[in-house]
Scaffold this motif. Sequence first.
Motif, PDB file in Angstrom:
ATOM      1  N   MET A   1      82.796  64.772  10.873  1.00 16.30           N
ATOM      2  CA  MET A   1      83.325  64.291   9.599  1.00 16.30           C
ATOM      3  C   MET A   1      84.644  65.001   9.304  1.00 16.30           C
ATOM      4  SD  MET A   1      81.560  64.262   5.799  1.00 16.30           S
ATOM      5  CE  MET A   1      80.325  63.021   6.107  1.00 16.30           C
ATOM      6  N   LYS A   2      85.707  64.237   9.123  1.00 15.49           N
ATOM      7  CA  LYS A   2      87.025  64.819   8.864  1.00 15.49           C
ATOM      8  C   LYS A   2      87.200  64.988   7.352  1.00 15.49           C
ATOM      9  CE  LYS A   2      90.514  63.734  11.598  1.00 15.49           C
ATOM     10  NZ  LYS A   2      91.712  63.082  12.185  1.00 15.49           N
ATOM     11  N   ILE A   3      87.259  66.264   6.902  1.00 16.84           N
ATOM     12  CA  ILE A   3      87.240  66.577   5.469  1.00 16.84           C
ATOM     13  C   ILE A   3      88.569  67.183   5.035  1.00 16.84           C
ATOM     14  CG2 ILE A   3      86.144  68.001   3.684  1.00 16.84           C
ATOM     15  CD1 ILE A   3      83.601  67.941   5.517  1.00 16.84           C
ATOM     16  N   ILE A   4      89.074  66.706   3.911  1.00 17.38           N
ATOM     17  CA  ILE A   4      90.205  67.357   3.232  1.00 17.38           C
ATOM     18  C   ILE A   4      89.682  67.893   1.910  1.00 17.38           C
ATOM     19  CG2 ILE A   4      92.468  67.045   2.141  1.00 17.38           C
ATOM     20  CD1 ILE A   4      93.150  65.071   4.342  1.00 17.38           C
ATOM     21  N   PHE A   5      89.950  69.168   1.663  1.00 21.23           N
ATOM     22  CA  PHE A   5      89.424  69.871   0.494  1.00 21.23           C
ATOM     23  C   PHE A   5      90.528  70.078  -0.533  1.00 21.23           C
ATOM     24  CE2 PHE A   5      88.276  73.631  -1.958  1.00 21.23           C
ATOM     25  CZ  PHE A   5      86.937  73.402  -2.258  1.00 21.23           C
ATOM     26  N   PHE A   6      90.205  69.827  -1.807  1.00 18.40           N
ATOM     27  CA  PHE A   6      91.124  70.056  -2.920  1.00 18.40           C
ATOM     28  C   PHE A   6      90.526  71.139  -3.817  1.00 18.40           C
ATOM     29  CE2 PHE A   6      92.001  65.848  -1.454  1.00 18.40           C
ATOM     30  CZ  PHE A   6      93.275  65.475  -1.876  1.00 18.40           C
ATOM     31  N   GLY A   7      91.264  72.235  -4.036  1.00 15.18           N
ATOM     32  CA  GLY A   7      90.766  73.297  -4.912  1.00 15.18           C
ATOM     33  C   GLY A   7      91.832  74.342  -5.154  1.00 15.18           C
ATOM     34  N   SER A   8      91.676  75.105  -6.237  1.00 12.89           N
ATOM     35  CA  SER A   8      92.732  76.060  -6.592  1.00 12.89           C
ATOM     36  C   SER A   8      92.235  77.409  -7.096  1.00 12.89           C
ATOM     37  CB  SER A   8      93.642  75.450  -7.667  1.00 12.89           C
ATOM     38  OG  SER A   8      94.292  74.288  -7.188  1.00 12.89           O
ATOM     39  N   THR A   9      90.942  77.561  -7.394  1.00 16.79           N
ATOM     40  CA  THR A   9      90.481  78.760  -8.093  1.00 16.79           C
ATOM     41  C   THR A   9      89.450  79.545  -7.288  1.00 16.79           C
ATOM     42  OG1 THR A   9      88.599  77.733  -9.206  1.00 16.79           O
ATOM     43  CG2 THR A   9      90.777  77.464 -10.247  1.00 16.79           C
ATOM     44  N   ASP A  10      89.089  80.722  -7.822  1.00 15.38           N
ATOM     45  CA  ASP A  10      88.034  81.548  -7.223  1.00 15.38           C
ATOM     46  C   ASP A  10      86.727  80.775  -7.112  1.00 15.38           C
ATOM     47  OD1 ASP A  10      89.816  83.625  -7.144  1.00 15.38           O
ATOM     48  OD2 ASP A  10      88.998  84.685  -8.867  1.00 15.38           O
ATOM     49  N   PHE A  11      86.461  79.908  -8.091  1.00 14.53           N
ATOM     50  CA  PHE A  11      85.226  79.120  -8.078  1.00 14.53           C
ATOM     51  C   PHE A  11      85.126  78.276  -6.803  1.00 14.53           C
ATOM     52  CE2 PHE A  11      82.826  75.251  -8.878  1.00 14.53           C
ATOM     53  CZ  PHE A  11      81.658  75.746  -9.449  1.00 14.53           C
ATOM     54  N   SER A  12      86.265  77.758  -6.351  1.00 16.48           N
ATOM     55  CA  SER A  12      86.297  76.848  -5.202  1.00 16.48           C
ATOM     56  C   SER A  12      86.059  77.548  -3.868  1.00 16.48           C
ATOM     57  CB  SER A  12      87.665  76.151  -5.122  1.00 16.48           C
ATOM     58  OG  SER A  12      88.123  75.727  -6.380  1.00 16.48           O
ATOM     59  N   LEU A  13      86.336  78.846  -3.793  1.00 12.35           N
ATOM     60  CA  LEU A  13      86.392  79.517  -2.483  1.00 12.35           C
ATOM     61  C   LEU A  13      85.056  79.548  -1.738  1.00 12.35           C
ATOM     62  CD1 LEU A  13      88.211  80.854  -0.442  1.00 12.35           C
ATOM     63  CD2 LEU A  13      87.892  83.034  -1.636  1.00 12.35           C
ATOM     64  N   PRO A  14      83.938  79.966  -2.354  1.00 11.54           N
ATOM     65  CA  PRO A  14      82.676  79.937  -1.602  1.00 11.54           C
ATOM     66  C   PRO A  14      82.313  78.531  -1.120  1.00 11.54           C
ATOM     67  CG  PRO A  14      82.436  81.259  -3.585  1.00 11.54           C
ATOM     68  CD  PRO A  14      83.763  80.545  -3.698  1.00 11.54           C
ATOM     69  N   ILE A  15      82.704  77.522  -1.884  1.00 12.87           N
ATOM     70  CA  ILE A  15      82.422  76.129  -1.510  1.00 12.87           C
ATOM     71  C   ILE A  15      83.234  75.743  -0.278  1.00 12.87           C
ATOM     72  CG2 ILE A  15      82.630  73.737  -2.302  1.00 12.87           C
ATOM     73  CD1 ILE A  15      82.142  74.911  -5.194  1.00 12.87           C
ATOM     74  N   LEU A  16      84.529  76.052  -0.302  1.00  9.88           N
ATOM     75  CA  LEU A  16      85.394  75.768   0.849  1.00  9.88           C
ATOM     76  C   LEU A  16      84.891  76.495   2.098  1.00  9.88           C
ATOM     77  CD1 LEU A  16      87.943  74.778   2.316  1.00  9.88           C
ATOM     78  CD2 LEU A  16      89.195  76.676   1.243  1.00  9.88           C
ATOM     79  N   LYS A  17      84.551  77.775   1.954  1.00  5.32           N
ATOM     80  CA  LYS A  17      84.076  78.558   3.111  1.00  5.32           C
ATOM     81  C   LYS A  17      82.819  77.941   3.726  1.00  5.32           C
ATOM     82  CE  LYS A  17      85.808  83.175   1.890  1.00  5.32           C
ATOM     83  NZ  LYS A  17      85.409  84.554   1.488  1.00  5.32           N
ATOM     84  N   ARG A  18      81.898  77.510   2.861  1.00  6.03           N
ATOM     85  CA  ARG A  18      80.642  76.940   3.354  1.00  6.03           C
ATOM     86  C   ARG A  18      80.880  75.612   4.068  1.00  6.03           C
ATOM     87  NH1 ARG A  18      76.320  77.487   5.885  1.00  6.03           N
ATOM     88  NH2 ARG A  18      74.427  76.500   5.094  1.00  6.03           N
ATOM     89  N   ILE A  19      81.739  74.771   3.514  1.00  9.22           N
ATOM     90  CA  ILE A  19      82.040  73.493   4.173  1.00  9.22           C
ATOM     91  C   ILE A  19      82.683  73.736   5.535  1.00  9.22           C
ATOM     92  CG2 ILE A  19      83.403  71.366   4.049  1.00  9.22           C
ATOM     93  CD1 ILE A  19      83.202  71.575   0.974  1.00  9.22           C
ATOM     94  N   HIS A  20      83.626  74.679   5.587  1.00 11.13           N
ATOM     95  CA  HIS A  20      84.317  74.954   6.846  1.00 11.13           C
ATOM     96  C   HIS A  20      83.358  75.512   7.894  1.00 11.13           C
ATOM     97  CE1 HIS A  20      87.750  75.453   9.396  1.00 11.13           C
ATOM     98  NE2 HIS A  20      87.533  76.753   9.534  1.00 11.13           N
ATOM     99  N   GLU A  21      82.402  76.331   7.419  1.00  6.19           N
ATOM    100  CA  GLU A  21      81.408  76.926   8.322  1.00  6.19           C
ATOM    101  C   GLU A  21      80.538  75.838   8.971  1.00  6.19           C
ATOM    102  OE1 GLU A  21      77.329  79.377   7.485  1.00  6.19           O
ATOM    103  OE2 GLU A  21      79.105  80.047   6.390  1.00  6.19           O
ATOM    104  N   VAL A  22      80.171  74.822   8.194  1.00  6.84           N
ATOM    105  CA  VAL A  22      79.241  73.793   8.691  1.00  6.84           C
ATOM    106  C   VAL A  22      79.973  72.626   9.355  1.00  6.84           C
ATOM    107  CG1 VAL A  22      77.429  72.151   8.024  1.00  6.84           C
ATOM    108  CG2 VAL A  22      77.515  74.427   6.971  1.00  6.84           C
TER     109      VAL A  22
END
Length: 306
Positions: A1-22
Amino acid sequence: MKIIFFGSTDFSLPILKRIHEVYGVEGVVTSKPKPKGRGLKVELSVIGKWAENTGIKVFTPENPNASDFIKALRDMKPDIFVLSAYGYILSGDLLKVPKLGGVNIHPSLLPKYRGAAPIQRAIMAGEKKTGVTIFFMDEKIDHGKIIMQREIPVEKNDTYGSLSQRLSHLGAEMIIETLKKIESGQYPLIEQNEREMSYAPKIKKEETIINWNEKSEKIYNLIRALNPTPGARTSFRGKELIILEVEIGNKKIEPGISVIEDKKFYVGTGDGSVILMSLKPENRRVMTALDFINGYRVKNGERFGI
């Protein structure tokens, strides 16, 4: 699945890391760098820095809905957009780019608390529960069909910082489940109930000022909702003071008046008092209330307020 992530804050970071990991992330879209600090150094958002260091392509468009930027993303042929605390509403043209659409991870139980400050507004309102909602985006603010929603309790001592962290980690696990459901084609689509809708607009500066005539519970909730940032403000001896932590007191004291007893620093409220625990004087470090009493030689009967 080719994903583009949109985010700007500390709140977004654990979410981005988890998506990238999986799944891996093809690109990250984040807010345009802004000058910060005394030297006005231009820095990427925390999301942008992490993505850059991880080797993910980073985009910082002035306007994500501009036609040239939409074309650049279309050329990447993404399957899905994932958005979390990005700061912009995506246009219909941009949302048509990914094959599977775009999902948003919002820290409230939608349709309650749509908008920019759902965590802070929930604490300010004294909510006993909140949660995370993942939904397909449309062109309206936090309005699309819900795929997944989970709730958690708002603890009595939760602050904006602590609750945000818990919701972010919940969102990180939920988005993996959601993406797997979308991949399989088996997922619910639940319409939001507009009759239960409420908004959570960005916190205005004047809302950060403590009104000592308010009830203790309301002041307590305001201080929790603004900790660690932007901080609940008052004044003392003509200088600004940020109050970071209080407890509700059991003394009846005139609003805004200080009383020191048994090494506790009380300030009167509309229906009693609060006990100051930690605070930050103007141009000074954060300190305990006891250090403040000793350092400033605070006396009974001194007045707080702007």
